[in-house]
Design an enzyme around this catalytic site. Structure first.
Site, short mmCIF file in Angstrom:
data_model
loop_
_atom_site.label_atom_id
_atom_site.label_comp_id
_atom_site.label_asym_id
_atom_site.label_seq_id
_atom_site.Cartn_x
_atom_site.Cartn_y
_atom_site.Cartn_z
CG ASP A 69 27.44 56.19 22.46
OD1 ASP A 69 27.80 56.94 21.55
OD2 ASP A 69 27.96 56.20 23.59
CD GLU A 245 34.74 55.65 18.23
OE1 GLU A 245 35.51 55.40 19.17
OE2 GLU A 245 34.31 56.79 17.99
#
Length: 575
Positions: A69, A245
């Site tokens: 991430d 997302e």
């Protein structure tokens, strides 16, 4: 495990929010410490042997092991990048670079356990999906993230200089996950994040939305009533896209761009982009979506990299755009043991929409260095290594290398550097418990590697154990250590799967001097060995499968960790 579990967690965050402070301190540790020294971690992946670097090249992933991430920002010639850390401590690892090739580890942003305390969270909870943004209007860096601990939720922290630490977390008044913050040319702030559809409007499992809020820069809070859904479902709602997302807002040539991950953080992962005349939409998807993915290629392809997505963009040297994103390098059985790693690709933004260069063909391990970058110093002069490398730790410095981490609490609560090596004062906690453990961890950064350490330790009872552990989570792990049975000292190898433990092998040993312990993996095969003279190694338990150290079997979102472990609550009892 799908990302559904963390999304489900977002609706029941209170179950994971502890209210107390970390109860494990140096005051309640055992008086029978273990001393570790001469640690050597060595990577040995074939991909790097077959693809040696030329003078103008560097490897991707740029951060190997569990560094997923990624988010990135720039101030002048300084680049800062952050990643998820879940229940690892400190939270949110941060790196600095001057050229996007050579990176320095700055530790963790959330390093105060009184403010971020994941002491009672599962290993895949804690804190994840950070964003980092430099605001030139007030010369301030912002790190925004979702924290599943301590009642925090979505938080933001600030600093004028990431080299000097960060301020205290500021709680933000919205739900969902994966927030990032954007500052417009006029200084106005906006936050975008993933959320559930409005109540009663969820159309299918995996249906999510992207929301935007106006941000009060002076008071550091979202402005009530300004929230708006700017993407419903994904690129094409009629096709039931899942898990939109990890949104990021950008501005280029007067237009606003929203880049998101779509498809879930697995084999269908991708990156998509939208455009608007306003940060509050409407956002129109690019006709060329996705702009990055690995989902179209044979599953059994050689030198497989996969799961590419969850990206962020930055303007690099020579004003050339680059993107960082997560991906995986599975082993020969297509299992993911090293976890999701941070990759990089150049980005072509010469047209209307950005496209990751070679991001829609099978990923390669090497990239050309950015224009003007003349030297690859990775693994030298204090820069973070990648490729195949050897990391040697003699614990001669009072300041531990930042790649050594704790789990659910600070490493300083149990680890002390002494003249003989690193002393671990055991907690009365085993690695199978959802509590802070007295274990100093190093990420597994290769599919094939060896990790060895010398341990000076004499267990006093069957409750004492020290050695090394290979851990995916509290229910899936190996323990290779020294303990006691009656008046005799034993070394044992224990496998824990789905929370059920079994001693694979054990043998009585005579500890006249420190013991050398080693784990060596060749893809899925792991071998644990010991030496009483530091030269000749004896295998214990044969070759065992690394299946339980993969996310395929164990679930979750982290990579395997290798730990220097000591406990005074050993439950691996020899019969």
């Amino acid at each position: 495990m799908k990302k559904t579990q963390l999304l489900f967690l977002s609706t029941i965050m209170g179950l994971f929010f502890g209210t107390g402070v970390n109860s494990q301190t140096k005051k309640n540790t055992s008086k029978n410490p273990a001393v570790f020294s001469k640690v050597v971690y060595q990577g040995d992946d074939d991909i790097y042997k077959k693809n040696p670097l030329k003078a103008d090249e560097f490897y991707t992933p740029i951060l190997q092991g569990c560094y997923p991430d990624p988010a990135i920002t720039r101030k002048g010639d300084d680049y800062y990048m952050v990643c998820s850390s879940f229940a690892m401590f400190p939270g949110v690892p941060i790196f600095h670079s001057k050229d996007l090739v050579n990176w320095t580890d700055l530790g963790g942003v959330l390093n105060n356990v009184n403010e971020f305390n994941p002491h009672d969270t599962g290993i895949s909870a804690g804190v994840y999906a950070p964003g980092i943004t430099y605001n030139p209007h007030n010369d301030t860096f912002y790190m925004i993230v979702t924290a599943f601990s301590g009642g925090l939720g979505n938080i933001i922290v600030k600093t004028k200089d990431p080299m000097k630490g960060w301020g205290s977390p500021i709680k933000l008044g919205f739900g969902g996950i994966d927030p990032s913050i954007f500052f417009d040319d006029n200084g106005k702030g906006y936050i975008v994040h993933n959320d559930a559809p409005d109540k009663g409007k969820e159309l299918y499992n995996g249906h999510r939305v992207i929301k935007v809020w106006e941000y009060d820069v002076e008071n550091d809070k979202v402005i009530p009533g300004t929230d708006k859904i700017i993407v419903d479902g994904g690129v094409d709602l009629s096709k039931k896209p899942i898990w939109i997302e990890a949104p990021h807002l950008y501005k280029k040539d007067g237009s606003y761009y929203l880049m998101c991950a779509e498809g879930g953080t697995g084999g269908n992962h991708s990156e998509v982009i939208f455009k608007s005349n306003s940060p509050k939409g409407p956002f129109i998807p690019a006709p060329s979506n996705p702009i990055l993915t690995q989902r179209y290629f044979p599953r059994d392809r050689a030198n497989k990299y996969d799961w590419a997505g969850h990206a962020d963009l930055v303007k690099g040297p020579g004003d050339k755009y680059y993107g960082v994103f997560l991906g995986i390098r599975p082993n020969e059985k297509d299992r993911v043991n090293a976890g999701r790693e941070t990759f990089m690709l150049p980005v072509d933004w010469s047209g209307e929409f950005p496209v990751f260069e070679n991001g829609l063909v099978p990923l390669e391990p090497k990239l050309k260095m950015p224009k003007g970058v003349t030297e690859n110093k990775t693994g030298k002069d204090g820069f973070f290594p990648n490729g195949n490398f050897t990391f040697t730790e003699n614990f001669t410095s009072q300041k531990l290398d930042y790649r050594w981490i704790g789990l659910r609490g600070p490493r300083e609560n149990f680890a002390t550097v002494t003249k003989k090596g690193l002393q671990i004062n055991p907690f009365a906690v085993s690695i199978k418990e959802v509590k802070p453990t007295s274990t100093l961890f190093h990420r597994q950064q290769h599919n094939s590697f060896s990790f060895a350490t010398t341990i000076d330790y004499k267990p006093a009872s069957e409750k004492d154990l020290a050695g090394i552990t290979c851990l995916q989570n509290e229910k899936f792990n190996y323990v290779f250590g020294v303990t006691k049975k009656g008046n005799d000292t034993y070394i044992l190898l224990e496998r824990t799967e789905k929370g059920v433990s079994k001693i694979i092998a054990s043998t009585k040993i005579d500890l006249k001097k420190p013991l050398r312990l080693q784990v060596k993996a060749t893809g899925d095969n792991y071998e644990f060995s010991y030496s009483t003279n530091g030269v000749d190694f004896t295998n214990l338990g044969g070759a065992v499968s690394g299946d339980i150290l993969s996310t395929n079997v164990a679930g979750g979102f982290t990579g395997a960790l290798i730990g220097l472990y000591a406990t005074s609550a050993n439950d691996a009892q020899l019969q």
